[in-house]
Design a protein around this motif. Structure first.
Motif, PDB file in Angstrom:
ATOM      1  N   THR A  22     -23.574  10.680   0.503  1.00 37.86           N
ATOM      2  CA  THR A  22     -23.116   9.806   1.593  1.00 37.86           C
ATOM      3  C   THR A  22     -22.865   8.395   1.070  1.00 37.86           C
ATOM      4  O   THR A  22     -21.843   7.763   1.394  1.00 37.86           O
ATOM      5  CB  THR A  22     -24.162   9.778   2.719  1.00 37.86           C
ATOM      6  N   ALA A  23     -23.799   7.883   0.259  1.00 38.66           N
ATOM      7  CA  ALA A  23     -23.646   6.532  -0.309  1.00 38.66           C
ATOM      8  C   ALA A  23     -22.425   6.455  -1.215  1.00 38.66           C
ATOM      9  O   ALA A  23     -21.674   5.469  -1.198  1.00 38.66           O
ATOM     10  CB  ALA A  23     -24.912   6.144  -1.068  1.00 38.66           C
ATOM     11  N   ILE A  24     -22.204   7.507  -2.011  1.00 43.47           N
ATOM     12  CA  ILE A  24     -21.041   7.529  -2.920  1.00 43.47           C
ATOM     13  C   ILE A  24     -19.739   7.525  -2.123  1.00 43.47           C
ATOM     14  O   ILE A  24     -18.793   6.803  -2.455  1.00 43.47           O
ATOM     15  CB  ILE A  24     -21.123   8.748  -3.865  1.00 43.47           C
ATOM     16  N   ASN A  25     -19.697   8.310  -1.046  1.00 48.70           N
ATOM     17  CA  ASN A  25     -18.495   8.327  -0.188  1.00 48.70           C
ATOM     18  C   ASN A  25     -18.240   6.955   0.437  1.00 48.70           C
ATOM     19  O   ASN A  25     -17.101   6.491   0.508  1.00 48.70           O
ATOM     20  CB  ASN A  25     -18.615   9.394   0.896  1.00 48.70           C
TER      21      ASN A  25
ATOM     22  N   SER B  63     -16.862   4.703  -2.197  1.00 46.29           N
ATOM     23  CA  SER B  63     -15.456   5.052  -2.470  1.00 46.29           C
ATOM     24  C   SER B  63     -14.536   4.442  -1.420  1.00 46.29           C
ATOM     25  O   SER B  63     -13.476   3.894  -1.749  1.00 46.29           O
ATOM     26  CB  SER B  63     -15.274   6.563  -2.498  1.00 46.29           C
ATOM     27  N   GLN B  64     -14.948   4.505  -0.156  1.00 42.56           N
ATOM     28  CA  GLN B  64     -14.152   3.917   0.914  1.00 42.56           C
ATOM     29  C   GLN B  64     -14.089   2.388   0.780  1.00 42.56           C
ATOM     30  O   GLN B  64     -13.034   1.779   0.997  1.00 42.56           O
ATOM     31  CB  GLN B  64     -14.720   4.303   2.282  1.00 42.56           C
ATOM     32  N   LYS B  65     -15.220   1.794   0.411  1.00 41.09           N
ATOM     33  CA  LYS B  65     -15.259   0.338   0.222  1.00 41.09           C
ATOM     34  C   LYS B  65     -14.321  -0.078  -0.914  1.00 41.09           C
ATOM     35  O   LYS B  65     -13.558  -1.032  -0.786  1.00 41.09           O
ATOM     36  CB  LYS B  65     -16.693  -0.115  -0.090  1.00 41.09           C
ATOM     37  N   ILE B  66     -14.365   0.653  -2.014  1.00 43.58           N
ATOM     38  CA  ILE B  66     -13.497   0.361  -3.169  1.00 43.58           C
ATOM     39  C   ILE B  66     -12.028   0.474  -2.760  1.00 43.58           C
ATOM     40  O   ILE B  66     -11.208  -0.385  -3.072  1.00 43.58           O
ATOM     41  CB  ILE B  66     -13.832   1.302  -4.342  1.00 43.58           C
TER      42      ILE B  66
ATOM     43  N   ALA C 142     -10.748   0.175   0.236  1.00 39.80           N
ATOM     44  CA  ALA C 142     -10.406  -0.921   1.153  1.00 39.80           C
ATOM     45  C   ALA C 142     -10.180  -2.226   0.384  1.00 39.80           C
ATOM     46  O   ALA C 142      -9.218  -2.959   0.650  1.00 39.80           O
ATOM     47  CB  ALA C 142     -11.514  -1.105   2.189  1.00 39.80           C
ATOM     48  N   LYS C 143     -11.064  -2.520  -0.571  1.00 38.82           N
ATOM     49  CA  LYS C 143     -10.933  -3.755  -1.359  1.00 38.82           C
ATOM     50  C   LYS C 143      -9.672  -3.726  -2.215  1.00 38.82           C
ATOM     51  O   LYS C 143      -8.981  -4.739  -2.363  1.00 38.82           O
ATOM     52  CB  LYS C 143     -12.169  -3.975  -2.236  1.00 38.82           C
ATOM     53  N   GLU C 144      -9.361  -2.572  -2.787  1.00 42.75           N
ATOM     54  CA  GLU C 144      -8.127  -2.467  -3.579  1.00 42.75           C
ATOM     55  C   GLU C 144      -6.896  -2.652  -2.689  1.00 42.75           C
ATOM     56  O   GLU C 144      -5.906  -3.255  -3.110  1.00 42.75           O
ATOM     57  CB  GLU C 144      -8.090  -1.128  -4.321  1.00 42.75           C
ATOM     58  N   GLY C 145      -6.982  -2.179  -1.444  1.00 46.74           N
ATOM     59  CA  GLY C 145      -5.901  -2.410  -0.477  1.00 46.74           C
ATOM     60  C   GLY C 145      -5.748  -3.893  -0.158  1.00 46.74           C
ATOM     61  O   GLY C 145      -4.632  -4.408  -0.071  1.00 46.74           O
ATOM     62  N   GLU C 146      -6.895  -4.583   0.008  1.00 53.44           N
ATOM     63  CA  GLU C 146      -6.852  -6.031   0.253  1.00 53.44           C
ATOM     64  C   GLU C 146      -6.223  -6.763  -0.926  1.00 53.44           C
ATOM     65  O   GLU C 146      -5.441  -7.702  -0.736  1.00 53.44           O
ATOM     66  CB  GLU C 146      -8.268  -6.572   0.497  1.00 53.44           C
ATOM     67  N   ILE C 147      -6.578  -6.343  -2.135  1.00 51.91           N
ATOM     68  CA  ILE C 147      -6.004  -6.966  -3.338  1.00 51.91           C
ATOM     69  C   ILE C 147      -4.487  -6.772  -3.334  1.00 51.91           C
ATOM     70  O   ILE C 147      -3.727  -7.716  -3.570  1.00 51.91           O
ATOM     71  CB  ILE C 147      -6.628  -6.381  -4.619  1.00 51.91           C
ATOM     72  N   LYS C 148      -4.039  -5.559  -3.047  1.00 52.57           N
ATOM     73  CA  LYS C 148      -2.589  -5.271  -3.026  1.00 52.57           C
ATOM     74  C   LYS C 148      -1.885  -6.111  -1.973  1.00 52.57           C
ATOM     75  O   LYS C 148      -0.827  -6.691  -2.232  1.00 52.57           O
ATOM     76  CB  LYS C 148      -2.381  -3.772  -2.750  1.00 52.57           C
ATOM     77  N   ASP C 149      -2.482  -6.198  -0.766  1.00 53.44           N
ATOM     78  CA  ASP C 149      -1.889  -7.010   0.307  1.00 53.44           C
ATOM     79  C   ASP C 149      -1.809  -8.476  -0.105  1.00 53.44           C
ATOM     80  O   ASP C 149      -0.791  -9.140   0.125  1.00 53.44           O
ATOM     81  CB  ASP C 149      -2.694  -6.874   1.603  1.00 53.44           C
ATOM     82  N   ALA C 150      -2.885  -8.986  -0.697  1.00 50.06           N
ATOM     83  CA  ALA C 150      -2.911 -10.385  -1.136  1.00 50.06           C
ATOM     84  C   ALA C 150      -1.845 -10.634  -2.202  1.00 50.06           C
ATOM     85  O   ALA C 150      -1.169 -11.668  -2.195  1.00 50.06           O
ATOM     86  CB  ALA C 150      -4.298 -10.754  -1.669  1.00 50.06           C
TER      87      ALA C 150
ATOM     88  N   VAL D 200     -15.050  -4.936  -6.268  1.00 50.34           N
ATOM     89  CA  VAL D 200     -14.636  -3.581  -6.685  1.00 50.34           C
ATOM     90  C   VAL D 200     -15.400  -3.170  -7.942  1.00 50.34           C
ATOM     91  O   VAL D 200     -15.884  -2.033  -8.054  1.00 50.34           O
ATOM     92  CB  VAL D 200     -13.105  -3.522  -6.917  1.00 50.34           C
ATOM     93  N   LYS D 201     -15.527  -4.094  -8.873  1.00 48.72           N
ATOM     94  CA  LYS D 201     -16.225  -3.804 -10.142  1.00 48.72           C
ATOM     95  C   LYS D 201     -17.676  -3.395  -9.874  1.00 48.72           C
ATOM     96  O   LYS D 201     -18.162  -2.388 -10.403  1.00 48.72           O
ATOM     97  CB  LYS D 201     -16.164  -5.039 -11.037  1.00 48.72           C
ATOM     98  N   PHE D 202     -18.372  -4.189  -9.037  1.00 54.19           N
ATOM     99  CA  PHE D 202     -19.777  -3.868  -8.762  1.00 54.19           C
ATOM    100  C   PHE D 202     -19.911  -2.584  -7.940  1.00 54.19           C
ATOM    101  O   PHE D 202     -20.845  -1.802  -8.149  1.00 54.19           O
ATOM    102  CB  PHE D 202     -20.471  -5.044  -8.064  1.00 54.19           C
ATOM    103  N   ALA D 203     -18.987  -2.355  -7.021  1.00 48.93           N
ATOM    104  CA  ALA D 203     -19.027  -1.122  -6.232  1.00 48.93           C
ATOM    105  C   ALA D 203     -18.801   0.090  -7.139  1.00 48.93           C
ATOM    106  O   ALA D 203     -19.478   1.120  -6.995  1.00 48.93           O
ATOM    107  CB  ALA D 203     -17.976  -1.168  -5.117  1.00 48.93           C
ATOM    108  N   ASN D 204     -17.873  -0.033  -8.091  1.00 50.45           N
ATOM    109  CA  ASN D 204     -17.643   1.049  -9.053  1.00 50.45           C
ATOM    110  C   ASN D 204     -18.886   1.307  -9.901  1.00 50.45           C
ATOM    111  O   ASN D 204     -19.248   2.457 -10.159  1.00 50.45           O
ATOM    112  CB  ASN D 204     -16.449   0.729  -9.961  1.00 50.45           C
ATOM    113  N   LYS D 205     -19.520   0.219 -10.331  1.00 53.60           N
ATOM    114  CA  LYS D 205     -20.731   0.354 -11.146  1.00 53.60           C
ATOM    115  C   LYS D 205     -21.836   1.070 -10.351  1.00 53.60           C
ATOM    116  O   LYS D 205     -22.473   2.002 -10.855  1.00 53.60           O
ATOM    117  CB  LYS D 205     -21.204  -1.029 -11.594  1.00 53.60           C
ATOM    118  N   GLU D 206     -22.021   0.640  -9.099  1.00 51.19           N
ATOM    119  CA  GLU D 206     -23.046   1.258  -8.249  1.00 51.19           C
ATOM    120  C   GLU D 206     -22.706   2.724  -7.983  1.00 51.19           C
ATOM    121  O   GLU D 206     -23.591   3.595  -8.021  1.00 51.19           O
ATOM    122  CB  GLU D 206     -23.145   0.482  -6.934  1.00 51.19           C
TER     123      GLU D 206
END
Length: 194
Positions: free
Chosen positions: A16-19, A22-25, A27-35, A161-167
């Motif tokens: 559940t935590a991994i999912n 993944s969703q957080k990553i 979303a953040k990558e989407g924000e980066i693309k939009d920005a 994103v980096k820290f979320a990937n690491k976690e």
């Protein structure tokens, strides 16, 4: 059996935590693309406005140069007008018109009784040029500040994103270890039951 049930619960929690990570990553990558898209649009607007300002400044400088050159030409010619063509045309005239034309040409050949009138125009153009240069400076400063804000925002999102990937990687590693431990425990249980 209790140990297997406990491991299954821990594995489900990790999954559940991994999912969620993944969703957080995502979303953040989407924000980066939009920005980045917004920033690209802002930069394109800046480039267009900058080109217009540079063209205007160049045109003003050209106009100032042309007016100053014409002032120099008037000083060099002493304010006189070359009327060779008018003289030859006046020769073809007859009677009173010829007398009037000759008198007018003689009057034009006398030293000019006028002063250079473009100084006010040059001063206005110089003022306008200064205003355009100031506007360009403000535009450049605004672009710099906008880009800096974008870079800070993007860096913050990339760090998240980096820290979320690491976690996520750490939790995936723990989940795999627990899955292996569960599998071994189930094998031990099956063997003992047998």
């Amino acid at each position: 059996t209790a140990r297997i049930n406990k491991l299954e619960g821990e594995i489900a929690d990790l999954n559940t935590a991994i999912n969620a990570l993944s969703q957080k990553i995502e979303a953040k990558e989407g924000e980066i693309k939009d920005a980045e898209d917004v920033r690209a649009s802002q930069h394109a607007d800046y480039v267009e406005e900058d080109e217009k300002m540079q063209a205007a400044i160049k045109a003003i400088k050209g106009a100032i140069k042309a007016l100053k050159d014409s002032k120099k030409d008037i000083k060099e010619n002493g304010g006189r007008v070359d009327l060779v063509q008018l003289r030859s045309a006046a020769r073809s005239l007859k009677g009173e018109r010829a007398v009037q034309a000759k008198a007018a040409i003689d009057q034009l050949q006398k030293p000019a009784s006028f002063e250079y009138q473009s100084n006010d125009i040059i001063a206005t153009l110089e003022s306008l040029k200064d205003q355009f240069l100031e506007n360009k400076k403000e535009l450049d400063q605004e672009e710099f500040e906008t880009n800096s804000a974008f870079e800070r925002k993007r860096l913050g999102l990339q760090t998240e994103v980096k820290f979320a990937n690491k976690e996520k990687d750490e939790k995936t590693s723990i989940m795999e270890a627990k899955s292996e431990e569960k599998s071994n425990t189930e094998d031990d249980k099956a063997q003992e039951t047998s």
